[in-house]
Design a protein around this motif. Sequence first.
Motif, short mmCIF file in Angstrom:
data_model
loop_
_atom_site.label_atom_id
_atom_site.label_comp_id
_atom_site.label_asym_id
_atom_site.label_seq_id
_atom_site.Cartn_x
_atom_site.Cartn_y
_atom_site.Cartn_z
N LEU A 118 -6.40 -2.44 2.48
CA LEU A 118 -5.36 -1.31 3.15
C LEU A 118 -6.27 0.12 3.30
N GLY A 119 -6.14 0.82 4.43
CA GLY A 119 -6.61 2.11 4.52
C GLY A 119 -5.45 3.11 4.27
N ILE A 120 -5.88 4.30 4.41
CA ILE A 120 -5.09 5.50 4.06
C ILE A 120 -5.10 6.54 5.14
N SER A 121 -4.02 6.89 5.73
CA SER A 121 -4.17 7.85 6.74
C SER A 121 -3.16 9.09 6.18
N VAL A 175 7.75 -0.31 -4.77
CA VAL A 175 8.68 -1.23 -4.07
C VAL A 175 8.00 -1.68 -2.68
N VAL A 176 7.73 -0.56 -2.03
CA VAL A 176 7.41 -0.75 -0.76
C VAL A 176 5.91 -1.71 -0.60
N LEU A 177 5.14 -1.35 -1.48
CA LEU A 177 4.02 -1.87 -1.40
C LEU A 177 3.86 -3.43 -1.78
N GLN A 178 4.89 -3.51 -2.88
CA GLN A 178 5.04 -5.03 -3.38
C GLN A 178 5.51 -5.78 -2.38
N ALA A 179 6.64 -5.51 -1.62
CA ALA A 179 7.06 -6.26 -0.63
C ALA A 179 6.51 -6.03 0.81
N ALA A 180 5.88 -5.29 1.30
CA ALA A 180 5.28 -5.03 2.83
C ALA A 180 3.82 -4.97 2.49
N GLY A 181 3.09 -4.64 1.38
CA GLY A 181 1.58 -4.62 1.18
C GLY A 181 0.95 -5.89 2.12
N PRO A 182 1.33 -7.11 1.99
CA PRO A 182 0.66 -8.30 2.63
C PRO A 182 0.75 -8.21 4.12
N HIS A 183 1.44 -7.33 4.71
CA HIS A 183 2.09 -7.46 5.87
C HIS A 183 1.36 -6.18 6.99
N ILE A 184 0.90 -5.02 6.15
CA ILE A 184 0.56 -3.88 6.76
C ILE A 184 -1.08 -3.93 6.75
N GLY A 243 -0.78 -6.42 -3.46
CA GLY A 243 -1.00 -7.96 -3.03
C GLY A 243 -2.41 -8.10 -2.80
N ALA A 244 -2.75 -9.27 -2.22
CA ALA A 244 -3.97 -9.79 -2.00
C ALA A 244 -4.64 -9.15 -0.81
N TYR A 256 -7.27 9.01 -5.87
CA TYR A 256 -7.50 8.01 -6.89
C TYR A 256 -6.33 7.26 -7.30
N LEU A 257 -5.12 8.24 -7.71
CA LEU A 257 -3.92 7.54 -8.05
C LEU A 257 -3.33 6.74 -6.97
N LEU A 258 -3.35 7.13 -5.54
CA LEU A 258 -2.91 6.32 -4.55
C LEU A 258 -3.57 4.90 -4.34
N ARG A 259 -4.94 5.05 -4.35
CA ARG A 259 -5.67 3.79 -4.59
C ARG A 259 -5.33 2.73 -5.63
N ASN A 260 -5.33 3.43 -6.95
CA ASN A 260 -4.63 2.27 -7.71
C ASN A 260 -3.22 1.95 -7.53
N GLN A 261 -2.36 2.67 -7.09
CA GLN A 261 -1.14 2.12 -6.60
C GLN A 261 -1.46 1.34 -5.61
N ILE A 262 -2.15 1.32 -4.70
CA ILE A 262 -2.30 0.22 -3.72
C ILE A 262 -2.66 -1.24 -4.22
N ASN A 263 -4.03 -0.78 -5.28
CA ASN A 263 -4.41 -1.97 -5.80
C ASN A 263 -3.56 -2.83 -6.72
N LYS A 264 -2.67 -2.00 -7.38
CA LYS A 264 -1.81 -2.72 -8.37
C LYS A 264 -0.78 -3.38 -7.81
N TYR A 265 -0.15 -2.71 -6.76
CA TYR A 265 0.94 -3.35 -6.29
C TYR A 265 1.12 -4.03 -4.67
#
Length: 675
Positions: free
Chosen positions: A286-289, A231-240, A280-281, A269-278
């Motif tokens: 998106l980096g990971i800390s 939910v967070v990635l789908q809505a906020a991904g393009p803004h962070i 957005g463009a 690996y799973l976290l990257r998959n979630q980021i890539n899937k949800y």
Amino acid sequence: MQTAIPRRVALGTALLAATALAAPVQVAHAADTPVKVTVNARAGQATVPATALGVNDAIWDTTLGTDAVADLLGAAGVKMIRYPGGSYADIYHWETHTAPGGYVAPNTDFDTFMASVRRTGAEPMIIANYGTGTAAEAAGWVRYANVTKKYGAKYWTIGNENYGNGHYGSSWEADDHADKSPAQYAAEVVAYADAMKAVDPTIKVGAVLTMPANWPDALTGEGDAGSWNQVVLQAAGPHIDFVDVHWYPGGGSAAEAIGKTQYLDDSIYLLRNQINKYGGANASKLGISLTELNVGVGQNTQPGAIFLADAYSSLIANGVFTVQWWNVHNGIGTPSTVAGQADYNDFGLLSSGTCTADGTVCEPPLNTPFAPYHALKLMSSFVHPGDQMVRAATDNALITAHAARRPNGDLAVLLINKDPDAAHDVALAYSGYTPSAAAPAVLTYGNGDTGIHAGSATSLPPYSITLVTMHPSASNAAAPNAPGAPTASAVTDRTATISWPGVARAVKYEIRRANGAIGEQLAETGGTSFTVRNLQPGKRYTVNVLARDAAGNLSWSSPPLTFTTGAPATSTCTVKFADTNDWGNGYIGQIDITNTGAAPLNGWTLNFTWPATWQRVDSGWNATFTQTGTDMRVTSDATLAADGGTTSVGFVGSYSGPNVLPVAFTLNGTLCSAG
């Protein structure tokens, strides 16, 4: 971190000096068979960023702004410091320097913190108050920091562990919002990011996510459209600009606790998959800390040191741009003895000098470094900004290896002996690298040591961390530049097209697969793309591309590319595998099986393999489930009719680490397509 708040308050109210406990002498005997350590300098991983080595600091710590602490952190190579301190971030108001409901120590305001950061030689990571703050308040902080004071504070996260606000049942994080859902958090992240970047467009803003296989990952709250991360990635991904996670894997014993690092490759690996899937463009950017990390047993002793070195190395190799230990100081917990050493159950790198409530046990004097501090200091000798991590492996589960190749050609190998009782001889072997005949530089930190000292490149003391650094036998200055990051397209069950940016002077490119520390050449081409064939269905591949010039000089490797092959597009059967109800360490699984062939199946057997050793089926229905290691066999005497006969079987699955789901299934020996 949510579990240490009582100790945090105690730390702010009293800092008591104490006498250090003497360490017993450790006697060890070398094992008979040397451990083989293989380093593959051609299997490149992530490049080490300037912000890699980090720690947390907190407004309840009276030593936060002192020169003594800044100098100790600087000597350990700390390059990023997080403020104002875990859960306190969601009650802290920067302008008034207050935290209603918490303790704020003297001389811990933002300007004092920034002075300390500069003395350390680090960058700040600042947590904007989401729980009890506003977007306007956060924007004001950016304005003060970067416009008024010109601090150039680049990294800002919105809140801390905000999934702990009660939405999923557990509540430790302050949150004044009436709506505590991930959708509300995501909407506020967008508002915060927009307001903060309107003040300074150059800043990087991060949103809080959960680490895969850690609560509440995979849970779907009431009324939510998916998990917190989705939910967070789908809505906020393009803004962070990045996502922020924490990791406290726990463990019932020292051996179990330091063994948890085996989960990290799959977790990221799973976290990257979630980021890539949800996400957005913007997802690929998106980096990971990972801004809070600590071990489950032996926080102040050698398990903590071993865990820190192993986890930091793995996370940096997986592209995490900063890893931050919790904490600089934290305060005494329940003392014990771990591997013969006094452990105070203190999550700090440095002693707070506090005593137990009854005064019977006291820590060493204030700022005495604990074992993880020495491990962090050794890490600063191991990885430098601009180094490229490369793959390393051993043939003994108790010995872990990591490696980094420097721009000047030097190779650094970090060797970790997780055996508390025995020394182990090691034999280093190299692929794509020839060390000079000169003796390597060797540094070691062992159980009970008071500091880092010279060591042996061929024998690892029990419970130790050893750094071996060597020079190359010849310069690689004439080689072409390494190719840029490759990409994969048209990935099927058996093929994938790999593409990469061209390199000046390159006449050929080699595509190499990393298989542990063993490199396998998949292809060679004069172009900048190649379709790799004969791959295995449902398998994860990590590849690098290297450039070769006309003289035969071979470049460094490109950044790694990881992709997973799928199921065939067509088959005489289809399988749909679904996680229908997940509770964090287990789930209800459903498998829908369809026979699309022209003949009925009078009795059937479905086979698949779990991606990890920590996944299993506890019980099942509508079929017989048999597990041998990671291999699953599901059988039934029932008939599957031709041309669309379907059945559904179910099971209760469990996992103790990242739950990577299988994607390749065979039905009576035939590879099925995805349902």
